[in-house]
Design a protein around this motif. Structure first.
Motif, PDB file in Angstrom:
ATOM      1  N   VAL A 170       9.630 -67.961 -27.824  1.00 15.31           N
ATOM      2  CA  VAL A 170       8.794 -67.572 -26.679  1.00 15.31           C
ATOM      3  C   VAL A 170       8.155 -66.215 -26.965  1.00 15.31           C
ATOM      4  O   VAL A 170       6.936 -66.068 -26.922  1.00 15.31           O
ATOM      5  CB  VAL A 170       9.612 -67.506 -25.371  1.00 15.31           C
ATOM      6  N   LEU A 171       8.974 -65.233 -27.270  1.00 16.06           N
ATOM      7  CA  LEU A 171       8.452 -63.894 -27.561  1.00 16.06           C
ATOM      8  C   LEU A 171       8.967 -63.440 -28.918  1.00 16.06           C
ATOM      9  O   LEU A 171      10.175 -63.356 -29.135  1.00 16.06           O
ATOM     10  CB  LEU A 171       8.913 -62.897 -26.478  1.00 16.06           C
ATOM     11  N   THR A 173       5.178 -68.607 -30.385  1.00 16.35           N
ATOM     12  CA  THR A 173       4.870 -68.879 -31.796  1.00 16.35           C
ATOM     13  C   THR A 173       5.423 -70.244 -32.203  1.00 16.35           C
ATOM     14  O   THR A 173       6.468 -70.684 -31.743  1.00 16.35           O
ATOM     15  CB  THR A 173       5.438 -67.799 -32.724  1.00 16.35           C
ATOM     16  N   GLY A 174       4.653 -70.883 -33.067  1.00 20.29           N
ATOM     17  CA  GLY A 174       4.994 -72.251 -33.476  1.00 20.29           C
ATOM     18  C   GLY A 174       4.353 -73.279 -32.560  1.00 20.29           C
ATOM     19  O   GLY A 174       4.184 -74.432 -32.939  1.00 20.29           O
ATOM     20  N   GLY A 175       3.966 -72.847 -31.351  1.00 18.24           N
ATOM     21  CA  GLY A 175       3.312 -73.760 -30.421  1.00 18.24           C
ATOM     22  C   GLY A 175       1.851 -73.961 -30.787  1.00 18.24           C
ATOM     23  O   GLY A 175       1.225 -73.087 -31.397  1.00 18.24           O
ATOM     24  N   LYS A 176       1.327 -75.126 -30.433  1.00 21.22           N
ATOM     25  CA  LYS A 176      -0.087 -75.413 -30.682  1.00 21.22           C
ATOM     26  C   LYS A 176      -0.710 -76.023 -29.435  1.00 21.22           C
ATOM     27  O   LYS A 176      -0.073 -76.834 -28.751  1.00 21.22           O
ATOM     28  CB  LYS A 176      -0.233 -76.405 -31.839  1.00 21.22           C
ATOM     29  N   LEU A 177      -1.949 -75.617 -29.187  1.00 16.97           N
ATOM     30  CA  LEU A 177      -2.660 -76.154 -28.023  1.00 16.97           C
ATOM     31  C   LEU A 177      -4.158 -75.931 -28.197  1.00 16.97           C
ATOM     32  O   LEU A 177      -4.584 -75.190 -29.079  1.00 16.97           O
ATOM     33  CB  LEU A 177      -2.168 -75.492 -26.732  1.00 16.97           C
ATOM     34  N   ASN A 178      -4.920 -76.592 -27.344  1.00 21.06           N
ATOM     35  CA  ASN A 178      -6.358 -76.349 -27.324  1.00 21.06           C
ATOM     36  C   ASN A 178      -6.732 -75.884 -25.920  1.00 21.06           C
ATOM     37  O   ASN A 178      -6.433 -76.564 -24.932  1.00 21.06           O
ATOM     38  CB  ASN A 178      -7.125 -77.620 -27.704  1.00 21.06           C
ATOM     39  N   ALA A 205      -0.730 -70.993 -31.040  1.00 23.20           N
ATOM     40  CA  ALA A 205      -0.726 -70.212 -29.797  1.00 23.20           C
ATOM     41  C   ALA A 205      -1.344 -68.840 -30.023  1.00 23.20           C
ATOM     42  O   ALA A 205      -2.009 -68.293 -29.147  1.00 23.20           O
ATOM     43  CB  ALA A 205       0.697 -70.061 -29.276  1.00 23.20           C
ATOM     44  N   GLU A 206      -1.164 -68.284 -31.215  1.00 23.21           N
ATOM     45  CA  GLU A 206      -1.692 -66.945 -31.490  1.00 23.21           C
ATOM     46  C   GLU A 206      -3.094 -66.968 -32.119  1.00 23.21           C
ATOM     47  O   GLU A 206      -3.583 -65.943 -32.600  1.00 23.21           O
ATOM     48  CB  GLU A 206      -0.717 -66.160 -32.372  1.00 23.21           C
TER      49      GLU A 206
END
Ligand code: ATP
Ligand code: MG
Length: 666
Positions: free
Chosen positions: A66-67, A79-84, A265-266
């Motif tokens: 998360v942080l 971090t590690g997350g992906k989205l549009n 995410a970043e």
């Protein structure tokens, strides 16, 4: 600049006299999105709280962490997350069966020039624009500058950039070619999206020529994509076949099919330059996941948004951060129906905003104190002509709202029913940080109250120790938050230096405190009152005075609509208070003794120490394009210097008017 909390007592006494309170309406409190227990719940484990809020979005891949605070102050979220981001703002609402819902009630400035755009239509247009940008050679990571009026294509352009992972930098359509060129250069934008022009007070005003001029000052730009809005003649030299392309040609003919790619995410979402109230604008970098979580949660919580019923309207321009977080990303992520208005509040007539509220049944309205004060100046009869009974929540952002302006807003616009949420935040914070919650907080006029759930803010002294209730100091954020800026574009050192060097970890422990220049005080209940920039604090005979408090005292006089106060060098007192005042129209020229009357009023409200040495009655005040008073220019006038950098000034003739009047009226 230092603040000695003990010596601010002179000003604090005034504010504690403000004892008006407004409890939330009972039905709002009973059905509120966020209730009082949220504060405690969030404070127990702030990081876990934000992970819960992240569930509001649709993630292509879940995050691992998360942080990530392994390298402060370079924090990373999800971090590690992906989205549009565009998928989250558009496609998923269509996918959930809400494609026919109106996303935008667009109101053009020329009367009758309107368009309703559903989420399904928005998805098609964003997809077309994404395909067109790709065709023009824009790839993920490339920067795109957007220089447009408030037309639907501006939002389509932003979302299309987000969809293909190209960070946008939106430059306010009223800025000059120079300002545009310097921003293009700073973030190295290779494409500019613009329009032939826009409408300003009933007449078309050209934009494209400024892009052409900017291109003579920077050679970064490869393509310029032009929306036809006004149809005005661009002239023979106004079109370069190698560079310029029409939106209706390339976007209009592109496919409505586009598969959004999921980004980290970043991944950078945009660069936004600050308003420049205090100096040269800074290129603030926001990234995707944390930013979207912050914008969407705060929009839901602070405006108590009920997406099925509310009609939301934020009057900001998309050229500043409020337009990004509270027109585009927050509201659209939340699937809202909103009004988007192209024009100025007073064209073709002064009641235009209120007519729009009546016509569309606006329920939530978000604007700036500068606008409220200009309506106060014109008088209550104008808004009273419209039926605004649909309104249930009013918001304020951009500057401290003077108690008198808050009361006027609540009474005249809100029918004395609606809570007013005074929202403190910055380009850097990405989302609202300190604000009442409309279903929870008993509002105090002039106070932003407390940090919202999940945010840790405090008022500290020089050493970074929290000041006791009843004292003033520096407003800081003491723990990272998801929508925080990640750095200044291309300048990590300046990022650390500007925001984290005042209260570094070595001084205050933990990860250091974020400080971006505002002073504040805690009242006897511990609620926060933002007192303006610490750079604007005046020192009169050893007493530290805040501009905000003296301005609010002036505005509480029935003849005054707006006031700006600065400290000017004074032989006897170190600094002396100089005030610039705009009178309400009903007050005429205020009468012969107006200056004495106002001096006496400030003396009575605050005390002799705050009495202005000089009061100038002026027709206008110098403001940034986002409506903030530029005190540094007034300080130049008060100290008889040549006025400094005026490139972010909304109307440069204002300074001439004020300088000419100097020497009289005091
Ligand atoms: P620059 O940093 O370039 O001088 P700026 O600070 O004016 O420009 P923004 O990020 O648009 O640019 O504005 C944030 C500032 O606006 C805050 O730091 C604060 O001074 C002021 N502000 C915003 N909202 C409020 C509010 N509700 N109450 C008091 N001040 C506010
Ligand atoms: Mg700032």
């Amino acid at each position: 600049m230092t603040t000695d909390p003990s010596s601010t007592s002179e000003t604090l006494a005034n504010l504690s006299r403000e004892d008006r309170r407004f409890e939330p309406p009972a039905d709002l409190a009973a059905n509120a999105n966020v209730t009082a227990d949220a504060y405690e719940h969030a404070a127990k484990d702030r990081v876990a709280f934000w992970a819960e809020q992240a569930e509001r979005l649709s993630w292509a891949e879940r995050w691992d962490t998360v942080l990530d605070d392994s390298k402060p102050p370079f924090f990373k979220w999800f971090t590690g997350g992906k989205l549009n981001a565009a998928y989250n703002c558009v496609d998923r609402h269509v996918g959930a069966g809400r494609g026919d819902k109106v996303a935008l009630h667009w109101v053009g400035e020329p009367e009758g020039d309107t368009r309703d755009i559903t989420y399904a239509q928005l998805k098609d247009e964003v997809s077309q624009a994404a395909n067109a940008l790709t065709e023009l050679g824009v790839a993920a990571g490339d920067r795109v500058a957007i220089y447009m009026p408030m037309i639907p294509e501006a939002i389509v352009a932003m979302l299309a950039c987000a969809r293909i992972g190209a960070p946008h930098t939106v430059v306010f359509g009223g800025f000059s070619a120079d300002a545009l060129a310097s921003r293009i250069d700073d973030c190295q934008a290779k494409v500019v999206i613009t329009s032939d022009g826009g409408y300003r007070r009933g007449t078309p005003s050209a934009l494209k020529p400024a892009v052409d001029e900017a291109r003579t000052k920077t050679d970064r730009v490869e393509k310029v994509l032009v929306v036809r809005r006004t149809g005005q003649d661009l002239g023979e030299d106004g079109w370069d076949d190698d560079v310029d392309v029409w939106w209706h040609d390339v976007v209009g003919s592109a496919s409505t099919e586009h598969t959004p790619e999921a980004f980290d995410a970043e991944h950078p979402l945009y660069v936004m330059y600050t308003s420049g109230s205090t100096g040269k604008p800074k290129g603030i970098l926001h990234t995707t996941g944390g930013y979207l979580v912050g914008a969407s949660y705060t929009h839901h919580a602070v405006f108590d948004l009920k997406a099925d019923d509310d009609v939301y309207w934020c009057t900001a321009d998309i050229g500043w951060v409020t337009g990004h977080s509270y027109i585009v990303y927050g509201p659209l992520a939340n699937g809202v129906t909103q009004v988007l208005y192209e024009g100025t509040p007073d064209s073709p007539e002064r009641g235009r905003w209120w007519q729009i509220i009546e016509q569309y049944g606006v329920t939530i309205f978000y604007t700036a104190p500068t606008a409220i004060r200009s309506f106060m100046k014109q008088g209550a009869e104008i808004p009273e002509r419209s039926d605004m009974s649909s309104l249930r929540i009013l918001g304020s952002v951009g500057e401290p709202i003077n108690p008198e302006a808050y009361i006027w807003y609540r009474k005249v616009i809100g029918g004395d029913r609606t809570p007013v949420v005074d929202t403190w935040w910055q380009t850097e914070t990405g989302a609202i940080m300190i604000s009442p919650l409309p279903g929870v907080t008993a509002g105090k006029p002039g106070s932003a109250m407390t940090a919202i759930p999940g945010v840790a803010a405090d008022v500290v002294d020089d050493e970074g120790n929290p000041v006791p209730n009843g004292s003033g100091g520096y407003l800081v954020v003491t723990a990272p938050w998801p929508s925080m800026l990640r750095t200044l574009w291309g300048d990590d050192d300046r990022y650390v230096d500007t925001y984290w060097s005042r209260f570094p970890a070595s001084k205050v422990g933990g990860m250091g405190y974020y400080f971006a220049g505002d002073g504040a005080k805690k009242d006897e209940d511990g609620d926060i009152w933002v007192l303006g920039r610490v750079d604007d604090v005046m020192n009169v005979s050893g007493h530290r005075l805040s501009t905000t408090e003296i301005e609010s005292a002036l505005v509480s006089h029935p003849k005054v609509a707006e006031a700006a106060v600065v400290g000017a060098t004074d032989e006897d007192t170190g600094q002396a208070v100089c005030a610039f005042v705009i009178l309400r129209e009903e007050a005429g020229d205020g009468g012969e003794d107006i200056v004495q009357e106002l001096r006496g009023h400030v003396r009575k409200e605050i005390g002799p120490i705050a009495t202005p040495r000089q009061i100038m009655i002026v027709p206008e005040l110098p403001k940034t394009r986002s409506g903030k008073i530029m005190r540094r220019l007034l300080r130049d006038v008060a100290e008889h210097r040549e006025v400094g950098d005026v490139t972010t000034l909304a109307d440069s003739s204002v300074m001439d008017l004020i300088s000419k009047g100097m020497g009289s009226g005091s």
